[in-house]
Enzyme design. Sequence first.
Site, mmCIF file in Angstrom:
data_model
loop_
_atom_site.group_PDB
_atom_site.id
_atom_site.type_symbol
_atom_site.label_atom_id
_atom_site.label_comp_id
_atom_site.label_asym_id
_atom_site.label_seq_id
_atom_site.Cartn_x
_atom_site.Cartn_y
_atom_site.Cartn_z
ATOM 1 N N MET A 10 -5.075 -4.238 10.559
ATOM 2 C CA MET A 10 -5.213 -2.763 10.549
ATOM 3 C C MET A 10 -6.248 -2.326 9.511
ATOM 4 O O MET A 10 -5.911 -1.627 8.560
ATOM 5 C CB MET A 10 -3.839 -2.135 10.270
ATOM 6 C CG MET A 10 -2.793 -2.470 11.317
ATOM 7 S SD MET A 10 -1.110 -2.118 10.761
ATOM 8 C CE MET A 10 -0.745 -3.565 9.746
ATOM 9 N N THR A 83 -2.817 -2.647 4.550
ATOM 10 C CA THR A 83 -3.332 -1.322 4.891
ATOM 11 C C THR A 83 -2.646 -0.303 4.007
ATOM 12 O O THR A 83 -1.444 -0.421 3.742
ATOM 13 C CB THR A 83 -3.071 -0.978 6.376
ATOM 14 O OG1 THR A 83 -3.190 0.433 6.571
ATOM 15 C CG2 THR A 83 -1.679 -1.400 6.814
ATOM 16 N N CYS A 196 -8.282 3.059 0.916
ATOM 17 C CA CYS A 196 -8.265 2.545 2.281
ATOM 18 C C CYS A 196 -8.883 1.161 2.203
ATOM 19 O O CYS A 196 -9.917 0.972 1.533
ATOM 20 C CB CYS A 196 -9.065 3.444 3.226
ATOM 21 S SG CYS A 196 -9.252 2.733 4.878
ATOM 22 N N THR A 197 -8.267 0.195 2.858
ATOM 23 C CA THR A 197 -8.708 -1.187 2.667
ATOM 24 C C THR A 197 -10.100 -1.454 3.214
ATOM 25 O O THR A 197 -10.693 -2.496 2.907
ATOM 26 C CB THR A 197 -7.699 -2.163 3.298
ATOM 27 O OG1 THR A 197 -7.436 -1.792 4.656
ATOM 28 C CG2 THR A 197 -6.381 -2.153 2.519
#
Length: 235
Positions: A10, A83, A196-197
């Site tokens: 994700m 995520t 946010c990754t």
Amino acid sequence: MKVIGLLGGMSWESSSEYYRLMNERVKAALGGFHSAHTVLYSVDFATIEAMQAEGRWDDAGTELNRAARALEAAGADFVVLCTNTMHKVAEQLTDGLGIPLLHLADATAAAVTAAGIRRVGLLGTGFTMSQPFYRERLAAHGLDVLVPAAGDRDLVHRIIYDELVLGVVKPESREAYRGVIARLVEAGAEGVIYGCTEIELLVGPEDSAVPTFPTTRLHAEAAVDFALGKAPLPA
């Protein structure tokens, strides 16, 4: 070495960064041929993204709980959800689970407070920036969390979903993010969380006038340190 259960996909673009960072940290710590002991469950992001867009968070929580249970059955000693956004369903994910979740916001807050920073800007998906689940978790650690104005939130979110999760990195998007970061600093942010990754695929510490906190790297490092018995789970 504990077995790290990676719940990824994700997107897979950032999940691959988790795998790389964890193995690099284990090699640096132990040397030789050592690598991280991991189990990976990678979901189909299209399914999860549709649940996000349709507000079907309970369905997403059920899906991730099933995945987390599969990691436990495969021998994982703890779960790393790769995520930020899907930590919205962290409570549902851990329902009935016999192993702990290393919460990304806790690992991030530990790094921010260790740096002596209390007022921090937050970049992430629109869900992460606008909804309380992530900001309140950070605030519980004593942090004052700033988010961009509505227009900047839309811009940050759009670049994540239209570009970064697809592996697209554009110089003009990097410049746009620099502007958002600068406005957070002008508003009083003493540091900025790349929450946010995928954001770390686009910008780094050099793109901010204040310290930055890359959540993918911080999460991966905390997981390895726990796996090696060097540190407890962040609380």
